[in-house]
Design an enzyme around this catalytic site. Structure first.
Site, mmCIF file in Angstrom:
data_model
loop_
_atom_site.group_PDB
_atom_site.id
_atom_site.type_symbol
_atom_site.label_atom_id
_atom_site.label_comp_id
_atom_site.label_asym_id
_atom_site.label_seq_id
_atom_site.Cartn_x
_atom_site.Cartn_y
_atom_site.Cartn_z
ATOM 1 N N ASN A 106 31.085 21.081 6.803
ATOM 2 C CA ASN A 106 31.071 20.213 5.629
ATOM 3 C C ASN A 106 31.671 18.845 5.924
ATOM 4 O OD1 ASN A 106 29.973 22.403 4.401
ATOM 5 N ND2 ASN A 106 31.698 22.815 3.023
ATOM 6 N N HIS A 152 5.381 -16.397 -17.902
ATOM 7 C CA HIS A 152 4.306 -15.613 -18.530
ATOM 8 C C HIS A 152 2.980 -15.792 -17.787
ATOM 9 C CE1 HIS A 152 7.017 -15.113 -21.997
ATOM 10 N NE2 HIS A 152 7.267 -16.408 -21.868
ATOM 11 N N SER A 273 -12.603 -7.282 5.997
ATOM 12 C CA SER A 273 -13.277 -6.164 5.335
ATOM 13 C C SER A 273 -14.323 -5.587 6.273
ATOM 14 C CB SER A 273 -13.963 -6.657 4.054
ATOM 15 O OG SER A 273 -14.922 -5.724 3.587
ATOM 16 N N LYS A 279 -14.032 -11.821 3.573
ATOM 17 C CA LYS A 279 -12.721 -11.405 3.074
ATOM 18 C C LYS A 279 -11.581 -11.695 4.047
ATOM 19 C CE LYS A 279 -11.868 -9.417 -0.145
ATOM 20 N NZ LYS A 279 -11.951 -7.961 -0.366
ATOM 21 N N ASN A 281 -7.795 -10.356 3.647
ATOM 22 C CA ASN A 281 -6.955 -9.534 2.772
ATOM 23 C C ASN A 281 -5.474 -9.615 3.149
ATOM 24 O OD1 ASN A 281 -9.302 -8.612 1.487
ATOM 25 N ND2 ASN A 281 -9.559 -6.974 2.988
ATOM 26 N N GLU A 286 0.561 -6.475 0.529
ATOM 27 C CA GLU A 286 0.205 -5.351 -0.338
ATOM 28 C C GLU A 286 0.899 -4.068 0.108
ATOM 29 O OE1 GLU A 286 -4.225 -6.797 -1.792
ATOM 30 O OE2 GLU A 286 -4.042 -5.537 -0.006
#
Length: 456
Positions: A106, A152, A273, A279, A281, A286
């Site tokens: 422990n 916003h 892609s 593309k 990416n 991400e």
């Protein structure tokens, strides 16, 4: 190790279920370090003779060498890193059977974990300093570039891109403080707390604390083996860090899109892609954002594990490290790659400015100018609001207006107001401490470098 009490051998299915080698083997060096300190103390206090202690210590060094040279393969039948090392030690030196005197798994596990965690968190501090430096460098590169600032997700006011990067410097330097707090929580040494009640042997806990680089021993043996607060301190840092990363990634992903297009990501940090040739990416951003849930989940996992446990140690706590290591590995990889990416991010100033001229983000500047002319702010706000409504109805942006158009709706408008009605002037005139004014950003960068150098 417990056959004295049991009449049956542990079932193979139980051995597989209860083993933790896949989680704790990475701590072998920290475990041996803790054992060497423990046996030194046993020798100094006379619990073992000096000769016994020296032989056991030499045996521990031999085990360490075997592991580092790939000559020692641990066995699941021995459950964990701690028992594997002790078993191999005893094969090399039979006196190794005395190593566990005055110690329980422990307090041993808690000590080993703290030693290992301390090393990893120091490494994270280095990586986080590099990330902070990347934001300061980006701020210096882009201090004169003006972009739309958003609330916003609507254009609000023009800001210096340098000021934007500094906002993340502030967020991540707070994370650095949280990381330092997590490191400070590792200052107390658990060794000597035993299974839960301490020991009848005359252990010198101060000695083992000093040998292992702790500031002092833990104060209560029950709390020592029960507490995982120091892990939660790390998890809170990691969760907040990843939330900041996730929000940063969302900004950069959005601003890199064709609809915004004023952030230019390096090709080397993007992918294409398999179907669509056009593309580009933002996979690194991400994936970094996507890993946030894993890190937060690891924190929740430990919280739920702890919430119903009685004092003191319960085997549930064996599950405390799986998420901990996964979180540290994730945070470390994200820190490194985001710092490298930020160093190469560029801004298309022309696109950013065109967005400002097509919008109405200078409206507040007009209202504030009217206030300086003696008009109460609420009245000025309404005047400018009605004017913006007219602009929208007539599909006119600020960049397309003539002085006469403005004076027709705002009689107090004059050439002085037209002169200051530009993104550059809007940013420059916000020369309040902490604001986006170019002089303020320069000062913030200088202060940022000083703060970075002062970090311990």
């Amino acid at each position: 190790m417990w056959h004295g009490r049991f009449k049956q051998d542990t079932a193979e299915i139980v051995k597989k279920f209860t083993q933790s080698l896949d989680v704790d083997w990475r701590m072998y060096e920290a475990d041996i370090e803790g054992s060497i300190a423990h046996v030194k103390m046993l020798g100094k206090t006379g619990i073992l003779s000096s000769e016994e202690a020296s032989k056991i210590e030499a045996g521990l060094h031999e085990v360490l060498n075997e592991i580092q040279e790939g000559k020692f393969t641990p066995s699941e039948s021995l459950e964990d890193v701690h028992m594997n090392i002790e078993a191999r030690l005893t094969e090399i030196e039979p006196l190794g059977a005395k190593l566990h005197t005055g110690r329980s798994r422990n307090d041993q596990v808690a000590t080993t974990t703290k030693i290992y965690l301390r090393k990893r968190l120091h490494s994270l501090k280095d990586d986080l300093r590099n990330l902070l430096r990347a934001f300061l460098n980006a701020s210096e590169r882009h201090i004169d570039i003006i972009i739309p600032g958003y609330t916003h997700m609507q254009q609000a006011q023009p800001i210096s891109m340098g000021h934007y990067w500094l906002s993340w410097f502030e967020a991540f330097i707070r994370d650095y403080s949280r990381l330092q707090f997590a490191l400070d929580a590792l200052n107390e040494c658990p060794l000597g707390a035993g299974a839960l009640a301490g020991s009848t042997f005359p252990l010198d806990r101060e000695m083992t604390s000093q040998l292992l680089g702790f500031t002092e021993p833990t104060r209560n043996s029950l709390d020592t083996v029960a507490s995982r607060d120091y892990m939660m301190d790390y998890h809170y840092f990691a969760s907040m860090f990843m939330i900041h990363i996730s929000r940063l990634c969302t900004d950069l992903i959005t601003w890199n899109s064709q609809e915004f297009a004023f952030i230019v990501l390096p090709d080397s940090f993007c992918t294409g892609s398999s179907m669509m040739p056009q593309k580009k990416n933002p996979d690194v951003l991400e994936l970094s954002r996507g890993k946030t849930g894993q890190v937060i989940g690891n924190m929740i996992d430990l919280l739920i594990n702890l919430k119903g446990l009685p004092m003191t140690y319960n085997r549930d706590l064996q599950e405390d490290k799986r998420g901990l290591w996964a979180s540290i590995d994730t945070v470390e990889s994200v820190m490194k790659i985001i710092a490298a990416l930020i160093d190469e991010v560029e801004v298309d100033e022309e696109v950013a400015l065109s967005g400002i001229y097509k919008g109405y983000s200078l409206a507040t500047d007009i209202a504030e100018y009217l206030v300086m002319k003696g008009i109460p702010f609420r009245e000025a706000h309404a005047i400018v609001g009605r004017f913006i409504g007219w602009c929208i109805e007539n599909h006119l942006a600020f960049g397309e207006l003539r002085v006469g158009d403005i004076q027709e709706h705002i009689p107090k408008a004059d050439w002085v107001m037209m002169k200051i009605l530009s993104p550059e002037e809007s940013v420059r005139r916000r020369n309040v401490y902490g604001g986006t004014g170019f002089e303020q950003v320069e000062q913030q960068i200088r202060e940022g470098h000083e703060r970075l150098e002062s970090l311990k």
